[in-house]
Design a protein around this motif. Structure first.
Motif, PDB file in Angstrom:
ATOM      1  N   MET A  30      42.020  36.890  24.476  1.00 27.49           N
ATOM      2  CA  MET A  30      40.995  36.115  25.133  1.00 27.49           C
ATOM      3  C   MET A  30      39.998  35.593  24.097  1.00 27.49           C
ATOM      4  O   MET A  30      40.310  35.517  22.926  1.00 27.49           O
ATOM      5  N   ALA A  31      38.792  35.321  24.537  1.00 24.03           N
ATOM      6  CA  ALA A  31      37.805  34.684  23.670  1.00 24.03           C
ATOM      7  C   ALA A  31      36.883  35.697  23.001  1.00 24.03           C
ATOM      8  O   ALA A  31      36.649  36.781  23.522  1.00 24.03           O
ATOM      9  N   ARG A  32      36.364  35.301  21.836  1.00 21.23           N
ATOM     10  CA  ARG A  32      35.290  36.048  21.178  1.00 21.23           C
ATOM     11  C   ARG A  32      33.990  35.402  21.648  1.00 21.23           C
ATOM     12  O   ARG A  32      33.786  34.207  21.451  1.00 21.23           O
ATOM     13  N   VAL A  33      33.117  36.207  22.273  1.00 22.50           N
ATOM     14  CA  VAL A  33      31.880  35.697  22.849  1.00 22.50           C
ATOM     15  C   VAL A  33      30.687  36.374  22.182  1.00 22.50           C
ATOM     16  O   VAL A  33      30.606  37.601  22.153  1.00 22.50           O
ATOM     17  N   LEU A  34      29.779  35.574  21.647  1.00 29.08           N
ATOM     18  CA  LEU A  34      28.523  36.088  21.098  1.00 29.08           C
ATOM     19  C   LEU A  34      27.494  36.084  22.216  1.00 29.08           C
ATOM     20  O   LEU A  34      27.248  35.044  22.830  1.00 29.08           O
ATOM     21  N   VAL A  35      26.909  37.239  22.497  1.00 29.55           N
ATOM     22  CA  VAL A  35      25.873  37.367  23.516  1.00 29.55           C
ATOM     23  C   VAL A  35      24.551  37.618  22.801  1.00 29.55           C
ATOM     24  O   VAL A  35      24.412  38.585  22.054  1.00 29.55           O
ATOM     25  N   VAL A  36      23.575  36.731  23.021  1.00 21.89           N
ATOM     26  CA  VAL A  36      22.259  36.839  22.397  1.00 21.89           C
ATOM     27  C   VAL A  36      21.252  37.129  23.510  1.00 21.89           C
ATOM     28  O   VAL A  36      20.957  36.262  24.333  1.00 21.89           O
ATOM     29  N   ILE A  67      26.439  42.384  30.670  1.00 18.81           N
ATOM     30  CA  ILE A  67      27.262  41.238  30.267  1.00 18.81           C
ATOM     31  C   ILE A  67      28.488  41.711  29.493  1.00 18.81           C
ATOM     32  O   ILE A  67      29.599  41.221  29.717  1.00 18.81           O
ATOM     33  N   ARG A  68      28.290  42.679  28.590  1.00 12.67           N
ATOM     34  CA  ARG A  68      29.421  43.218  27.824  1.00 12.67           C
ATOM     35  C   ARG A  68      30.488  43.763  28.773  1.00 12.67           C
ATOM     36  O   ARG A  68      31.682  43.489  28.616  1.00 12.67           O
ATOM     37  N   LYS A  69      30.067  44.519  29.786  1.00 12.53           N
ATOM     38  CA  LYS A  69      31.010  45.098  30.740  1.00 12.53           C
ATOM     39  C   LYS A  69      31.786  44.004  31.474  1.00 12.53           C
ATOM     40  O   LYS A  69      32.998  44.094  31.643  1.00 12.53           O
ATOM     41  N   ASP A  83      37.340  41.422  31.459  1.00 11.28           N
ATOM     42  CA  ASP A  83      38.187  40.232  31.528  1.00 11.28           C
ATOM     43  C   ASP A  83      38.955  40.017  30.219  1.00 11.28           C
ATOM     44  O   ASP A  83      39.576  38.972  30.024  1.00 11.28           O
ATOM     45  N   GLY A  84      38.857  40.976  29.296  1.00 11.83           N
ATOM     46  CA  GLY A  84      39.631  40.916  28.061  1.00 11.83           C
ATOM     47  C   GLY A  84      38.974  40.209  26.897  1.00 11.83           C
ATOM     48  O   GLY A  84      39.605  39.988  25.866  1.00 11.83           O
ATOM     49  N   HIS A  85      37.695  39.842  27.026  1.00 15.30           N
ATOM     50  CA  HIS A  85      37.012  39.144  25.944  1.00 15.30           C
ATOM     51  C   HIS A  85      36.474  40.115  24.898  1.00 15.30           C
ATOM     52  O   HIS A  85      36.120  41.245  25.210  1.00 15.30           O
ATOM     53  N   GLU A  86      36.415  39.653  23.659  1.00 13.44           N
ATOM     54  CA  GLU A  86      35.782  40.398  22.576  1.00 13.44           C
ATOM     55  C   GLU A  86      34.306  40.014  22.574  1.00 13.44           C
ATOM     56  O   GLU A  86      33.971  38.833  22.638  1.00 13.44           O
ATOM     57  N   GLN A 102      29.511  38.112  38.063  1.00 11.13           N
ATOM     58  CA  GLN A 102      30.642  38.120  37.146  1.00 11.13           C
ATOM     59  C   GLN A 102      31.571  36.934  37.362  1.00 11.13           C
ATOM     60  O   GLN A 102      31.982  36.283  36.395  1.00 11.13           O
ATOM     61  N   ALA A 103      31.882  36.618  38.601  1.00 15.42           N
ATOM     62  CA  ALA A 103      32.803  35.500  38.868  1.00 15.42           C
ATOM     63  C   ALA A 103      32.233  34.184  38.347  1.00 15.42           C
ATOM     64  O   ALA A 103      32.969  33.373  37.771  1.00 15.42           O
ATOM     65  N   ASP A 104      30.933  33.971  38.525  1.00 17.83           N
ATOM     66  CA  ASP A 104      30.299  32.745  38.035  1.00 17.83           C
ATOM     67  C   ASP A 104      30.338  32.683  36.510  1.00 17.83           C
ATOM     68  O   ASP A 104      30.649  31.642  35.933  1.00 17.83           O
ATOM     69  N   LEU A 105      30.012  33.806  35.868  1.00 15.67           N
ATOM     70  CA  LEU A 105      29.998  33.856  34.411  1.00 15.67           C
ATOM     71  C   LEU A 105      31.381  33.556  33.839  1.00 15.67           C
ATOM     72  O   LEU A 105      31.531  32.711  32.956  1.00 15.67           O
ATOM     73  N   LEU A 106      32.387  34.221  34.365  1.00 17.27           N
ATOM     74  CA  LEU A 106      33.743  34.028  33.846  1.00 17.27           C
ATOM     75  C   LEU A 106      34.246  32.615  34.110  1.00 17.27           C
ATOM     76  O   LEU A 106      34.922  32.023  33.260  1.00 17.27           O
ATOM     77  N   ALA A 107      33.889  32.042  35.251  1.00 18.76           N
ATOM     78  CA  ALA A 107      34.297  30.666  35.560  1.00 18.76           C
ATOM     79  C   ALA A 107      33.639  29.678  34.591  1.00 18.76           C
ATOM     80  O   ALA A 107      34.294  28.739  34.116  1.00 18.76           O
ATOM     81  N   LYS A 108      32.359  29.882  34.279  1.00 16.09           N
ATOM     82  CA  LYS A 108      31.663  28.976  33.350  1.00 16.09           C
ATOM     83  C   LYS A 108      32.248  29.107  31.944  1.00 16.09           C
ATOM     84  O   LYS A 108      32.396  28.109  31.245  1.00 16.09           O
ATOM     85  N   ILE A 109      32.569  30.327  31.531  1.00 17.43           N
ATOM     86  CA  ILE A 109      33.170  30.529  30.208  1.00 17.43           C
ATOM     87  C   ILE A 109      34.520  29.804  30.148  1.00 17.43           C
ATOM     88  O   ILE A 109      34.809  29.080  29.201  1.00 17.43           O
TER      89      ILE A 109
END
Length: 121
Positions: free
Chosen positions: A1-7, A17-19, A24-27, A108-115
């Motif tokens: 999946m994707a590497r996501v930087l959370v600031v 957010i990490r959870k 969903d398999g993201h780093e 969570q569903a909104d966040l993953l859909a936007k990503i």
């Protein structure tokens, strides 16, 4: 999946957010302040950045602008996540270079859909 930087400067929000992302398999790469966001984006080359707005020092709008204006990082999509729910805040984030805007509390569903949407272009 994707590497996501959370600031985000909130340990509680970072953990939530990490959870969501890891389930969903993201780093996940975490940063607790906006001041070193550009440097971290350059060094980690994430697929996407989730940016809080209200942080000490450099705020999320300033960090978003720096990342989106830098030639080495300008193509990395940024999603602003904020407790600010006014249309003017959303429009300002988009003018700074954000591709999407999510109002806290995050679903969570909104966040993953936007990503997924920003990664697909």
């Amino acid at each position: 999946m994707a590497r996501v930087l959370v600031v985000d400067d909130s340990p509680t929000d970072l953990a939530a957010i990490r959870k969501m992302l890891e389930s969903d398999g993201h780093e996940v790469v975490e940063l607790t302040e906006g001041g070193s966001a550009l440097e971290t984006v350059r060094s980690t080359q994430p697929d996407c950045v989730l940016m809080d707005v209200v942080m000490p020092g450099m705020n999320g709008f300033q960090a978003t602008r720096a990342i989106s204006k830098d030639t080495a990082t300008q193509n990395i999509p940024i999603i602003v996540i904020s407790s600010k729910s006014q249309d003017t805040d959303r429009l300002w984030a988009l003018r700074q270079g954000a591709r999407e805007y999510i109002v806290k509390p995050i679903k969570q569903a909104d966040l993953l859909a936007k990503i997924r949407a920003v990664l697909e272009g």
